[in-house]
Design an enzyme around this catalytic site. Structure first.
Site, short mmCIF file in Angstrom:
data_model
loop_
_atom_site.label_atom_id
_atom_site.label_comp_id
_atom_site.label_asym_id
_atom_site.label_seq_id
_atom_site.Cartn_x
_atom_site.Cartn_y
_atom_site.Cartn_z
N ARG A 74 0.84 -1.19 0.00
CA ARG A 74 0.00 0.00 0.00
C ARG A 74 0.88 1.24 0.00
NH1 ARG A 74 -3.26 -2.78 -1.49
NH2 ARG A 74 -5.38 -3.23 -0.75
N GLU A 76 -3.29 7.26 -6.38
CA GLU A 76 -3.11 6.55 -7.64
C GLU A 76 -4.16 6.97 -8.66
OE1 GLU A 76 -3.07 2.40 -6.56
OE2 GLU A 76 -1.00 2.51 -5.86
N HIS A 126 0.96 -0.29 -9.91
CA HIS A 126 0.12 -1.15 -9.07
C HIS A 126 -0.30 -2.41 -9.85
CE1 HIS A 126 -2.78 -1.05 -5.41
NE2 HIS A 126 -2.45 -2.29 -5.70
#
Length: 332
Positions: A246, A275, A294
């Site tokens: 995270r 993000e 990610h």
């Protein structure tokens, strides 16, 4: 405790607020027998407006936060389901007040993909793959020895968190030659510690002793910015920091400053506090930082399993049953 069955007087919809998969056939197949439909909502659309007058029984998300009005304006909402691990982007208090189930899918088999990605980021940083590639394309050659490359024979791996992904990473790094693994995890029991031959450390001592610090812990109030300026300053000059968990676990400004100052060797980052990262995110211009979008969890196999399990949870709620995974009724 059984949830109330969703009324099927109007078509029930499972709204996907962050569509990004090729299709949602697996989810649709699971809920088709109940007359329900999957409804993707584009990120550019206002979710509340797009779903107005719809009988929304479930909302599916990845990283997107839910508009607070969704909790109040959709009385048939029974489930918020996150594709993946964690529910830190859900308002647990609001869901509790409304009696909405919260579920995630933590065990969809991506531990191999994520641990592979952690290892790939490590090798890219340690071997300076990205900068070597750029220099070769510019016509430069034979310059590799001008820059230090840390070795890993006999090195120490530090893992913050020791769940399935961290354990898979442990195996991979040991195969490279890491001889010592130290772990900071309040849930690490003695039997597991002995089984995996790891050492128990607090975060401070781990940051001091590890050659590679890899993050594999959920984002909670206790872990937010667990890697801050103080702990980065404790790390070895040749240390490499990895984050495939995270973005909120790291103080990004402090990390970028340390990279610019050469206080640590490098970083491999797959997740960010916001993000996608904004154009002024300090890590975008930091030296010897390898960044990805990610994507550590991704493979064709992991996506299929994730969607299949999501469909199964939707079907359970349509039958008046609670979800089998994650948090329910807003409880952690």
């Amino acid at each position: 405790m059984r949830a109330e069955a969703v009324s099927l007087e109007a078509t029930p919809f499972a709204a996907v607020l962050e569509p990004g998969y090729a299709d949602y056939e697996l989810e649709q197949e699971a809920i088709q027998p109940f007359g329900a439909k999957v409804l993707p909502v584009s990120p550019s659309q206002d979710a509340v407006s797009a779903l107005s007058n719809k009988n929304v029984f479930a909302v599916l998300i990845r990283e997107r936060r839910i508009d607070p009005a969704l909790y109040d304006d959709f009385p048939s909402l029974k489930l918020i389901l996150r594709y993946g691990v964690g529910v830190d982007n859900v308002d647990l208090k609001k869901a509790t007040e409304r009696g909405i189930y919260i579920a995630n899918i933590p065990d969809y088999g991506a531990e191999n993909e994520v641990s592979d990605h952690a290892l790939a980021l490590y090798l890219a940083v340690a071997r300076r793959i990205v900068s070597r590639d750029a220099e070769v394309r510019k016509g430069l050659w034979g310059i590799g020895q001008q820059h230090p490359v840390p070795g890993h024979r006999g090195a120490t791996l530090g893992l913050i968190g020791f769940g399935r992904i961290a354990r898979a990473a442990c195996l991979r790094f040991r195969a490279l030659g890491f001889s010592r693994v130290i772990v900071s995890d309040p849930n690490l029991d003695e039997a597991t510690r002995q089984e995996w031959s790891v050492e128990r450390h607090d975060p401070d001592s781990l940051c001091r002793e590890a050659d590679v610090v890899s993050l594999h812990t959920p984002l909670t109030p206790d872990t937010r910015n667990i890697i801050d300026a103080r702990r980065i300053a404790m790390m070895k000059p040749h240390a490499i920091l990895l984050n495939v968990s995270r973005g909120g676990l790291i103080d990004e400004t402090a990390l970028a400053e340390a990279l610019h100052a050469g206080r640590i060797f490098g970083a491999g980052i797959d997740v960010f506090q916001v993000e996608p990262p904004s154009a002024d995110n300090p890590l975008l211009g930091a030296p010897n930082a390898v960044l990805s979008d990610h994507c550590g969890w991704y493979s064709e196999a992991s996506v299929s399993e994730l969607q299949r399990r999501a469909g199964a949870e939707l079907a359970r709620v349509l039958q008046g049953l609670p979800p089998t995974t994650g948090s329910t009724r807003g409880e952690q």
